[in-house]
Design a protein around this motif. Structure first.
Motif, PDB file in Angstrom:
ATOM      1  N   TRP A   1      62.105  11.684  57.086  1.00 20.60           N
ATOM      2  CA  TRP A   1      63.292  12.308  56.498  1.00 20.60           C
ATOM      3  C   TRP A   1      62.967  13.753  56.190  1.00 20.60           C
ATOM      4  O   TRP A   1      61.809  14.120  56.069  1.00 20.60           O
ATOM      5  CB  TRP A   1      63.682  11.590  55.203  1.00 20.60           C
ATOM      6  N   PRO A   2      63.986  14.594  56.027  1.00 21.31           N
ATOM      7  CA  PRO A   2      63.707  15.984  55.641  1.00 21.31           C
ATOM      8  C   PRO A   2      63.040  16.032  54.266  1.00 21.31           C
ATOM      9  O   PRO A   2      63.241  15.122  53.453  1.00 21.31           O
ATOM     10  CB  PRO A   2      65.092  16.636  55.583  1.00 21.31           C
TER      11      PRO A   2
ATOM     12  N   ARG B   1      71.776  14.251  54.137  1.00 26.51           N
ATOM     13  CA  ARG B   1      70.383  14.104  54.555  1.00 26.51           C
ATOM     14  C   ARG B   1      70.367  13.095  55.696  1.00 26.51           C
ATOM     15  O   ARG B   1      70.792  11.953  55.524  1.00 26.51           O
ATOM     16  CB  ARG B   1      69.518  13.602  53.404  1.00 26.51           C
TER      17      ARG B   1
ATOM     18  N   SER C   1      63.625  17.614  51.538  1.00 32.45           N
ATOM     19  CA  SER C   1      64.447  17.591  50.332  1.00 32.45           C
ATOM     20  C   SER C   1      65.042  16.213  50.081  1.00 32.45           C
ATOM     21  O   SER C   1      65.664  15.993  49.044  1.00 32.45           O
ATOM     22  CB  SER C   1      65.552  18.638  50.415  1.00 32.45           C
ATOM     23  N   ALA C   2      64.861  15.282  51.019  1.00 35.14           N
ATOM     24  CA  ALA C   2      65.310  13.925  50.758  1.00 35.14           C
ATOM     25  C   ALA C   2      64.282  13.193  49.901  1.00 35.14           C
ATOM     26  O   ALA C   2      64.592  12.168  49.315  1.00 35.14           O
ATOM     27  CB  ALA C   2      65.517  13.166  52.059  1.00 35.14           C
TER      28      ALA C   2
ATOM     29  N   ARG D   1      68.373  17.976  46.580  1.00 38.51           N
ATOM     30  CA  ARG D   1      69.476  18.922  46.774  1.00 38.51           C
ATOM     31  C   ARG D   1      70.709  18.181  47.260  1.00 38.51           C
ATOM     32  O   ARG D   1      70.629  17.113  47.854  1.00 38.51           O
ATOM     33  CB  ARG D   1      69.092  19.987  47.794  1.00 38.51           C
TER      34      ARG D   1
ATOM     35  N   VAL E   1      65.410  11.781  60.438  1.00 37.79           N
ATOM     36  CA  VAL E   1      65.000  12.553  61.611  1.00 37.79           C
ATOM     37  C   VAL E   1      64.580  11.608  62.726  1.00 37.79           C
ATOM     38  O   VAL E   1      65.107  11.640  63.822  1.00 37.79           O
ATOM     39  CB  VAL E   1      63.860  13.515  61.248  1.00 37.79           C
TER      40      VAL E   1
END
Lengths: 430, 438
Positions: free
Chosen positions: A89-90, A124, A92-93, A120, A127
């Motif tokens: 995951w990104p 999200r 910020s997740a 944030r 990926v």
């Protein structure tokens, strides 16, 4: 393909062998054995391509909350898949755990739980899912990244919802105060009741009185089903941080509180996010669906680093709403932006609608204005004083156009806006 | 002295309480002591290992026999040297020739000489070969293993002893005459059959004499102590040394210099000296490191890039303006801003219309109103306190302003210097406070 630490360890231990039998053949044989073992391992490792990935779990989470997303790994191959899995995951997740041990026998399925604590707002997206399938000897592994799309929408935190009960109580007080015997523009006829001492004689309904024996008065209540149009400015001025959060987030919070309050009050609420084009829009949402719709629309909004186009915003607004409504413009009292953008267009807007401007003040400026002691502090105070004077001037100018202005620091903007709305409602000005 | 400090006492007494409060709280920052304890727990293993290594190194260094470049040098008078022995031998009519190289010693040695070989660890293999062929007797003083195998066949180092004095307990004339000898630390030997073995410790001798080719003898002495200046007069040390070295007509004393670098065995590189197996070992180590590197280098999944939000502080322009004011000493603008702000806040307190704040024509009115309110606030102040451009203190300790000062504060010229600006800000604050309180 990936090697494992076990191969490195074996190679390290194998370094002793040529000391015992010092020959090139020893080394060749050693590596022959190791590479053969690696090849065997790769051949016998479970097939990652034969795995089927499904997801289920939360699709939205409030900022600061925890979302759980499950990944179901189904092994349709003939061999057991053993190894590690990483759900990517990104950053910020804030997904965890980073890696999970995986052991799926052929024909079975396993569930992998991922916990997200997003830092944030916004969407999200997962990926990829990377799986490393180890061979039976544990010397080498097959590695593959597979797509398993899933999106978690991180909604605004709406911290000011704690103010909602208080404001609703005030609202009930207001609507219960049907004895508002004054007839105003934003009031509607409520009921007839008997005259009691102290009632305004001007509100006596003579025709009704004539039909009955008692003296009857008319009562009024604030009009319902008024229309409120919330406009979020997502231009450059919304990107500035007050405290540690962007001004846009404060504005959203205030808009959410006002939206929740107004929908309970029986008004229709619409939302528009605009900078140079429409970023988000909520129109005609039902009373129960309004808040979720607003929150969903706001979630992916990010401040854009461009100057907002006030003319475009006003014309969009004018084309959307024909009837009179309360336009709440959540923006910043920035001299350049307001004077060049909004002010020339205000007469057009105020002619048809009631306009309210809500701006988030920066507590840092107040802090600087109060600074004293040394020279730097006094210059800080002078600069802050000037900024405040500018704000006051803009406020006065806007009020001159008949615009309501709410200017409050981030902690107070939401309740202040709600209070301003309630005041308008009480005065029957909606 | 202490009594004058008492007003400060409650403060100092209160300070530890407030400072101690957060540390008592759960989940608070750990104290310095806790941190130190944690670090100590984490690192004590390493510390213990390092300390143990140091102790072992010190013990080894202490046990190592002291060795200096002068030891057993017949021209050195230092405690470790052997000049005393050489002098005594000369006085007794036995010439002592000092050789600094094996070649020189081989040339000087005759069939009637005794060659004393000291510091034999400096001899190269070719030196040992050459010495093996020299005529006459040999005395090896604390020889190295290489020299022992080369020159005294069959004699091997068995162990070492630390027992000082001992009786010879053998038939060797030199030893019997010498009697007890102080050996100090000494090697002990395993002897071939037919050799004479003296000064046994646990059955292993410290002095061995082997007969070669019938006539030549090779005497091996496990300790160099009997030959040194310092211990020559201990027990029978001198007698033993003289009996061994002076047994024939002359003495050739070989104390080899350090061989010239590279002179010994020529052009063998480090690579030639390292066994092939060890080379393969290192090659395999490199390959293993490569394998480990490949293992660690393979990521589990991609690096994820993400657009980060803009971080612009909203007050940045205001702060920038403050820095500009300061950089350019813009006292005029700063003072204007401060005054305008103060007037804006004062005017509603005075009951004047808001527009008056920025209206120059209303200046007189505002100043008079402020002066009245300030005077009302400072009730009981003498009216004569009004002096031009200055201000005095009222009975309650508050500053009293006259109209001229108030006028200068609210509408005056630009402050002359930075101190004036700071003063202006303080006066404006004070005026505002007094008006609020009145």
């Amino acid at each position: 393909m990936a090697l494992t630490g076990r191969l490195g360890l074996l190679a390290l231990l194998g370094a002793v062998v040529p000391i015992v039998w010092p020959s090139w053949w020893t080394l060749a044989a050693l590596w022959g054995v190791l590479l053969a073992a690696v090849a065997l391992d790769l051949a016998l490792a479970g097939n990652v391509r034969a795995l089927r990935l499904h997801r289920e779990g939360d699709t939205s989470v409030r900022l600061g909350g925890t979302a759980r997303v499950s990944l179901i790994v189904e092994n349709t191959g003939r061999r057991r898949v053993r190894g590690v899995l990483r759900d990517v995951w990104p950053p910020s997740a804030a997904a965890g755990p980073r890696t999970v041990r995986l052991d799926v026998p052929a024909g079975e399925r396993r569930r992998v739980e991922t916990t997200l604590v997003p830092t944030r707002r916004g969407d999200r997206q997962s990926v990829t899912v990377t799986i490393r399938s180890r061979g039976p000897l544990g010397l080498a592994a097959r590695q593959l990244s597979r797509r398993a799309p899933w999106t978690v929408r991180v909604l605004p935190a709406f911290p000011s919802r704690r103010h909602l009960p208080g404001k609703l109580a005030k609202l009930r007080e207001l609507t219960g105060q049907q004895v508002a015997l004054i007839r105003g523009q934003g009031t509607e006829f409520d009921s007839l009741r008997e005259y009691v001492d102290g009632d305004d004689v001007r509100s006596i309904d003579w025709r009704a009185t004539a039909r009955r024996r008692d003296v009857v008065v008319r009562t009024w209540r604030p009009e319902r089903d008024r229309r409120i149009y919330l406009v979020l400015d997502t231009g450059r001025t919304s990107a500035g941080r007050v405290g540690d959060i962007p001004r846009l987030d404060c504005s959203m919070d205030a808009a959410l509180l006002l939206g929740a309050l107004a929908s309970r009050a029986g008004d229709r609420v619409d939302l528009l996010a605009y900078d140079r084009r429409v970023r988000a829009r909520v129109e005609g949402a039902s009373r129960t669906d309004l808040l979720p719709a607003m929150v969903r629309a706001m979630a992916p909004l990010e401040p854009e680093l461009i100057e907002s186009d006030a003319a475009g915003m006003v014309s969009t607004l004018m084309s959307r709403v024909r009837q009179r409504c309360l336009v709440v413009l959540l923006t910043e009292l920035n001299a350049a932006a307001i004077e060049e953008g909004l002010l020339p267009l205000l007469p057009r807007l105020t002619a048809r609608h009631l306009v309210m401007v809500a701006a988030v003040a920066d507590p840092r400026v107040e802090e600087m204005a109060a600074a004293r002691g040394d020279l730097a502090a006094v210059y800080d105070a002078a600069a802050a004083e000037r900024a405040r004077a500018e704000r006051r001037r803009l406020t006065a100018e806007l009020r001159g156009y008949g615009v309501e202005v709410v200017d409050a620091p981030p902690a107070e903007i939401a309740p202040a806006l709600a209070d301003a709305y309630l005041a308008l409602k009480a005065a029957g000005r909606l | 002295m202490t009594s004058t400090l008492t007003p400060g006492a409650p403060q100092t007494a209160g300070a530890p309480q407030t400072a101690g409060a957060p540390s008592a709280g759960e989940g608070a920052e750990p104290t310095a002591g806790q941190v130190a304890r944690r670090r100590w727990r984490a690192s004590r293993g390493v510390v213990a290992v390092v300390l143990a290594l140091v102790v072992i190194a010190v013990i080894l260094a202490a046990l190592r026999p002291e060795s200096s470049w002068q030891n057993l040098d017949p021209q050195s008078a230092s405690p470790g040297g052997s000049r005393a022995l050489a002098e005594i031998l000369r006085q007794r009519g036995t010439p002592v020739a000092v050789s600094r190289s094996a070649g020189d010693a081989a040339e000087r040695a005759t069939a009637t000489s005794v060659t004393v070989i000291t510091r034999s660890e400096r001899l190269t293999d070719s030196d040992i070969d050459r010495l093996r062929r020299i005529p006459g007797d040999l005395v090896l003083v604390a020889p190295s293993r290489r020299v022992l195998t080369g020159l005294a066949p069959g004699v091997q180092v068995a162990s070492s002893s630390f027992e000082d004095t001992d009786a010879p307990d053998c038939t060797l004339q030199a030893a019997v005459l010498a009697g007890n000898v102080d050996f100090g630390q000494s090697d002990t030997y395993e002897v071939p059959p037919g050799a004479t073995a003296c000064y046994r410790v646990e059955g292993l001798p410290r002095l061995v004499q082997v007969r070669l080719d019938g006539a030549r003898t090779v005497t091996v002495l496990g300790s160099s102590r009997p030959f040194t200046n310092e211990y020559l007069d201990d027990e029978g040390n001198a007698a033993l040394a003289m009996n061994l070295a002076g047994a024939r007509a002359s003495v050739v004393w070989l104390i080899p210099d350090l061989p010239d670098p590279g002179s010994a065995s020529g052009d063998r590189t480090l690579g030639d000296l390292v066994p092939f197996g060890v080379k393969l070992f290192f090659l395999q180590l490199v390959l293993a490191v490569v394998a480990v590197a490949v293992w660690r280098a393979r990521r589990l999944g991609p690096v994820v890039a993400e657009a980060l939000p803009v971080v612009v502080r909203s007050a940045e322009t205001v702060e920038g303006r403050a820095r500009l004011y300061r950089a350019h000493h813009a006292r005029d603008r700063a003072a204007d801003a401060l005054r305008a702000g103060a007037r804006d806040r004062l005017v509603p307190l005075l009951g004047l219309p808001r527009s008056a704040a920025q209206d120059p024509n209303a200046a007189r009115e505002i100043v008079t109103a402020v002066a009245q309110r300030v005077r009302a606030a400072g009730a009981g102040a003498p009216p004569g306190a009004a002096q031009t451009g200055t201000f005095s203190t009222g009975p309650d300790g508050r500053l009293l302003y006259d109209e001229a000062t108030i006028g200068a504060a609210l509408y005056g010229p630009e402050p002359a210097d930075d101190a004036g600006l700071v003063w202006l800000s303080d006066v404006l604050d004070d005026l505002e406070r007094q008006v609020r309180q009145s």
